[in-house]
Design a protein around this motif. Structure first.
Motif, PDB file in Angstrom:
ATOM      1  N   SER A  24      89.888  41.656  53.941  1.00  0.00           N
ATOM      2  CA  SER A  24      89.731  42.994  54.530  1.00  0.00           C
ATOM      3  C   SER A  24      88.580  43.742  53.873  1.00  0.00           C
ATOM      4  O   SER A  24      88.313  43.583  52.685  1.00  0.00           O
ATOM      5  CB  SER A  24      91.021  43.806  54.407  1.00  0.00           C
ATOM      6  OG  SER A  24      91.289  44.107  53.062  1.00  0.00           O
ATOM      7  N   ASP A  25      87.912  44.554  54.679  1.00  0.00           N
ATOM      8  CA  ASP A  25      86.822  45.381  54.160  1.00  0.00           C
ATOM      9  C   ASP A  25      87.390  46.403  53.178  1.00  0.00           C
ATOM     10  O   ASP A  25      88.388  47.071  53.480  1.00  0.00           O
ATOM     11  CB  ASP A  25      86.127  46.134  55.304  1.00  0.00           C
ATOM     12  CG  ASP A  25      85.251  45.231  56.161  1.00  0.00           C
ATOM     13  OD1 ASP A  25      84.769  44.211  55.634  1.00  0.00           O
ATOM     14  OD2 ASP A  25      85.042  45.565  57.341  1.00  0.00           O
ATOM     15  N   PRO A  26      86.766  46.565  51.999  1.00  0.00           N
ATOM     16  CA  PRO A  26      87.273  47.522  51.013  1.00  0.00           C
ATOM     17  C   PRO A  26      86.879  48.974  51.315  1.00  0.00           C
ATOM     18  O   PRO A  26      87.336  49.880  50.640  1.00  0.00           O
ATOM     19  CB  PRO A  26      86.638  47.051  49.707  1.00  0.00           C
ATOM     20  CG  PRO A  26      85.374  46.391  50.128  1.00  0.00           C
ATOM     21  CD  PRO A  26      85.669  45.771  51.466  1.00  0.00           C
ATOM     22  N   GLY A  27      86.050  49.177  52.319  1.00  0.00           N
ATOM     23  CA  GLY A  27      85.613  50.528  52.662  1.00  0.00           C
ATOM     24  C   GLY A  27      85.125  50.591  54.099  1.00  0.00           C
ATOM     25  O   GLY A  27      85.227  49.618  54.843  1.00  0.00           O
ATOM     26  N   THR A  28      84.563  51.739  54.480  1.00  0.00           N
ATOM     27  CA  THR A  28      84.178  51.960  55.873  1.00  0.00           C
ATOM     28  C   THR A  28      82.696  52.233  56.072  1.00  0.00           C
ATOM     29  O   THR A  28      82.283  52.570  57.178  1.00  0.00           O
ATOM     30  CB  THR A  28      84.979  53.144  56.445  1.00  0.00           C
ATOM     31  OG1 THR A  28      84.692  54.310  55.664  1.00  0.00           O
ATOM     32  CG2 THR A  28      86.466  52.861  56.447  1.00  0.00           C
ATOM     33  N   ASP A  29      81.887  52.082  55.046  1.00  0.00           N
ATOM     34  CA  ASP A  29      80.451  52.361  55.161  1.00  0.00           C
ATOM     35  C   ASP A  29      79.755  51.218  55.896  1.00  0.00           C
ATOM     36  O   ASP A  29      79.589  50.127  55.369  1.00  0.00           O
ATOM     37  CB  ASP A  29      79.848  52.535  53.759  1.00  0.00           C
ATOM     38  CG  ASP A  29      78.392  52.950  53.788  1.00  0.00           C
ATOM     39  OD1 ASP A  29      77.744  52.872  54.861  1.00  0.00           O
ATOM     40  OD2 ASP A  29      77.894  53.351  52.718  1.00  0.00           O
ATOM     41  N   ARG A  30      79.359  51.453  57.139  1.00  0.00           N
ATOM     42  CA  ARG A  30      78.744  50.417  57.977  1.00  0.00           C
ATOM     43  C   ARG A  30      77.377  49.971  57.453  1.00  0.00           C
ATOM     44  O   ARG A  30      76.868  48.931  57.846  1.00  0.00           O
ATOM     45  CB  ARG A  30      78.603  50.913  59.418  1.00  0.00           C
ATOM     46  CG  ARG A  30      79.932  51.099  60.136  1.00  0.00           C
ATOM     47  CD  ARG A  30      80.621  49.780  60.483  1.00  0.00           C
ATOM     48  NE  ARG A  30      79.848  49.077  61.475  1.00  0.00           N
ATOM     49  CZ  ARG A  30      79.412  47.819  61.364  1.00  0.00           C
ATOM     50  NH1 ARG A  30      79.690  47.096  60.314  1.00  0.00           N
ATOM     51  NH2 ARG A  30      78.693  47.261  62.307  1.00  0.00           N
ATOM     52  N   PHE A  31      76.772  50.769  56.558  1.00  0.00           N
ATOM     53  CA  PHE A  31      75.459  50.416  56.018  1.00  0.00           C
ATOM     54  C   PHE A  31      75.549  49.662  54.683  1.00  0.00           C
ATOM     55  O   PHE A  31      74.552  49.163  54.197  1.00  0.00           O
ATOM     56  CB  PHE A  31      74.602  51.676  55.846  1.00  0.00           C
ATOM     57  CG  PHE A  31      74.240  52.294  57.171  1.00  0.00           C
ATOM     58  CD1 PHE A  31      73.096  51.899  57.850  1.00  0.00           C
ATOM     59  CD2 PHE A  31      75.059  53.245  57.754  1.00  0.00           C
ATOM     60  CE1 PHE A  31      72.771  52.446  59.075  1.00  0.00           C
ATOM     61  CE2 PHE A  31      74.741  53.799  58.979  1.00  0.00           C
ATOM     62  CZ  PHE A  31      73.595  53.400  59.645  1.00  0.00           C
ATOM     63  N   TYR A  32      76.733  49.594  54.104  1.00  0.00           N
ATOM     64  CA  TYR A  32      76.922  48.928  52.814  1.00  0.00           C
ATOM     65  C   TYR A  32      77.438  47.513  53.055  1.00  0.00           C
ATOM     66  O   TYR A  32      78.532  47.318  53.595  1.00  0.00           O
ATOM     67  CB  TYR A  32      77.903  49.737  51.958  1.00  0.00           C
ATOM     68  CG  TYR A  32      78.135  49.188  50.579  1.00  0.00           C
ATOM     69  CD1 TYR A  32      77.079  48.835  49.744  1.00  0.00           C
ATOM     70  CD2 TYR A  32      79.424  49.028  50.095  1.00  0.00           C
ATOM     71  CE1 TYR A  32      77.301  48.330  48.470  1.00  0.00           C
ATOM     72  CE2 TYR A  32      79.661  48.530  48.820  1.00  0.00           C
ATOM     73  CZ  TYR A  32      78.587  48.180  48.015  1.00  0.00           C
ATOM     74  OH  TYR A  32      78.820  47.684  46.756  1.00  0.00           O
ATOM     75  N   LEU A  33      76.654  46.526  52.635  1.00  0.00           N
ATOM     76  CA  LEU A  33      76.965  45.125  52.904  1.00  0.00           C
ATOM     77  C   LEU A  33      78.391  44.753  52.503  1.00  0.00           C
ATOM     78  O   LEU A  33      79.110  44.114  53.267  1.00  0.00           O
ATOM     79  CB  LEU A  33      75.956  44.231  52.172  1.00  0.00           C
ATOM     80  CG  LEU A  33      76.080  42.739  52.427  1.00  0.00           C
ATOM     81  CD1 LEU A  33      74.723  42.110  52.578  1.00  0.00           C
ATOM     82  CD2 LEU A  33      76.870  42.063  51.342  1.00  0.00           C
ATOM     83  N   GLU A  34      78.824  45.165  51.320  1.00  0.00           N
ATOM     84  CA  GLU A  34      80.141  44.764  50.812  1.00  0.00           C
ATOM     85  C   GLU A  34      81.305  45.304  51.648  1.00  0.00           C
ATOM     86  O   GLU A  34      82.425  44.808  51.538  1.00  0.00           O
ATOM     87  CB  GLU A  34      80.315  45.210  49.359  1.00  0.00           C
ATOM     88  CG  GLU A  34      79.401  44.489  48.392  1.00  0.00           C
ATOM     89  CD  GLU A  34      79.731  43.013  48.228  1.00  0.00           C
ATOM     90  OE1 GLU A  34      80.902  42.629  48.339  1.00  0.00           O
ATOM     91  OE2 GLU A  34      78.787  42.230  47.986  1.00  0.00           O
ATOM     92  N   HIS A  35      81.060  46.288  52.495  1.00  0.00           N
ATOM     93  CA  HIS A  35      82.109  46.826  53.372  1.00  0.00           C
ATOM     94  C   HIS A  35      82.111  46.139  54.739  1.00  0.00           C
ATOM     95  O   HIS A  35      82.815  46.587  55.646  1.00  0.00           O
ATOM     96  CB  HIS A  35      81.934  48.330  53.560  1.00  0.00           C
ATOM     97  CG  HIS A  35      82.265  49.139  52.347  1.00  0.00           C
ATOM     98  ND1 HIS A  35      82.251  50.508  52.346  1.00  0.00           N
ATOM     99  CD2 HIS A  35      82.630  48.778  51.104  1.00  0.00           C
ATOM    100  CE1 HIS A  35      82.580  50.956  51.150  1.00  0.00           C
ATOM    101  NE2 HIS A  35      82.811  49.917  50.371  1.00  0.00           N
ATOM    102  N   ASN A  36      81.332  45.074  54.878  1.00  0.00           N
ATOM    103  CA  ASN A  36      81.145  44.453  56.184  1.00  0.00           C
ATOM    104  C   ASN A  36      81.117  42.926  56.113  1.00  0.00           C
ATOM    105  O   ASN A  36      80.289  42.282  56.746  1.00  0.00           O
ATOM    106  CB  ASN A  36      79.851  44.984  56.809  1.00  0.00           C
ATOM    107  CG  ASN A  36      79.911  46.468  57.045  1.00  0.00           C
ATOM    108  OD1 ASN A  36      80.465  46.925  58.028  1.00  0.00           O
ATOM    109  ND2 ASN A  36      79.353  47.236  56.120  1.00  0.00           N
ATOM    110  N   CYS A  37      82.032  42.357  55.348  1.00  0.00           N
ATOM    111  CA  CYS A  37      82.037  40.896  55.118  1.00  0.00           C
ATOM    112  C   CYS A  37      83.395  40.255  55.369  1.00  0.00           C
ATOM    113  O   CYS A  37      83.639  39.150  54.894  1.00  0.00           O
ATOM    114  CB  CYS A  37      81.659  40.621  53.665  1.00  0.00           C
ATOM    115  SG  CYS A  37      80.068  41.208  53.156  1.00  0.00           S
ATOM    116  N   SER A  38      84.274  40.900  56.081  1.00  0.00           N
ATOM    117  CA  SER A  38      85.650  40.405  56.106  1.00  0.00           C
ATOM    118  C   SER A  38      86.138  40.033  57.501  1.00  0.00           C
ATOM    119  O   SER A  38      85.427  40.165  58.485  1.00  0.00           O
ATOM    120  CB  SER A  38      86.573  41.460  55.514  1.00  0.00           C
ATOM    121  OG  SER A  38      86.626  42.551  56.397  1.00  0.00           O
TER     122      SER A  38
END
Length: 188
Positions: free
Chosen positions: A97-111
């Motif tokens: 699961s994504d740890p956050g909701t920032d669509r511009f931050y790579l780590e929030h968009n890998c799950s």
């Protein structure tokens, strides 16, 4: 390669790898070639160890990531390609699961699922691959050639066969001759 040269195979049960292909496809990035190289190199330096893909994903961050739909397609192609080598025992998506909701931050968009726990397209592709291929063995058969843009892999689980068939980036009409009484079609 250096760790394998130093004798790693004698001290491990498996080799964990992270074959990311963020900006390319599993085919163009030669996923199968990389997996084959690692397996063969391990065999040359001790023993052939099973490969565990413990991180894999196609990021979906803005503005330069993949769409969720493309990430799901890449997953649905990478899994049968990797498993068809016969070297890969496990495949784990980078993060559940994504740890956050920032669509511009790579780590929030890998799950596989969003921060609010709603599934992404990647989740359904991963689930489909798991349900269709778990417990199966790759079957070495000749099929459509990669230079046509059409790819295929065949797996057997007991008396049943699974054919994974896809086109790289476009639609293509394919005829598949099947000698079975029952055929189930699943589309990612």
């Amino acid at each position: 390669d250096r760790l394998i040269e130093l004798g790693l195979p004698a001290h491990c049960d498996a080799i964990s790898i992270h074959p990311y292909r963020h900006r390319t496809t599993p085919e163009a990035g030669d996923l199968v070639g990389d997996l084959t190289h690692i397996s063969d190199f391990s065999a040359q330096h001790g023993k052939r160890l099973p490969l565990w893909i413990t991180e894999l994903c196609w990021v979906t961050n803005l503005p330069h990531g993949n769409t969720e739909r493309r990430a799901a397609r890449m997953l649905g192609r990478a899994v049968p390609l990797a498993l068809s080598t016969g070297f890969v025992e496990r495949i784990t998506w980078f993060r559940f699961s994504d740890p956050g909701t920032d669509r511009f931050y790579l780590e929030h968009n890998c799950s596989l699922i969003r921060h609010d726990l709603t599934p992404k397209a990647e989740y359904f592709a991963y689930r489909t691959c798991a349900l269709m291929l778990d417990g199966s063995e790759p079957v070495p058969v000749s099929g459509p050639r990669p230079d046509t843009g059409v790819w295929s892999r065949v797996f057997r689980r007991g008396a049943k066969y699974v054919l994974a068939l896809w086109c790289e980036e476009r639609s293509e009409l394919c005829a598949v001759e099947v000698w079975a009484k029952e055929v189930k079609r699943v589309d990612l």
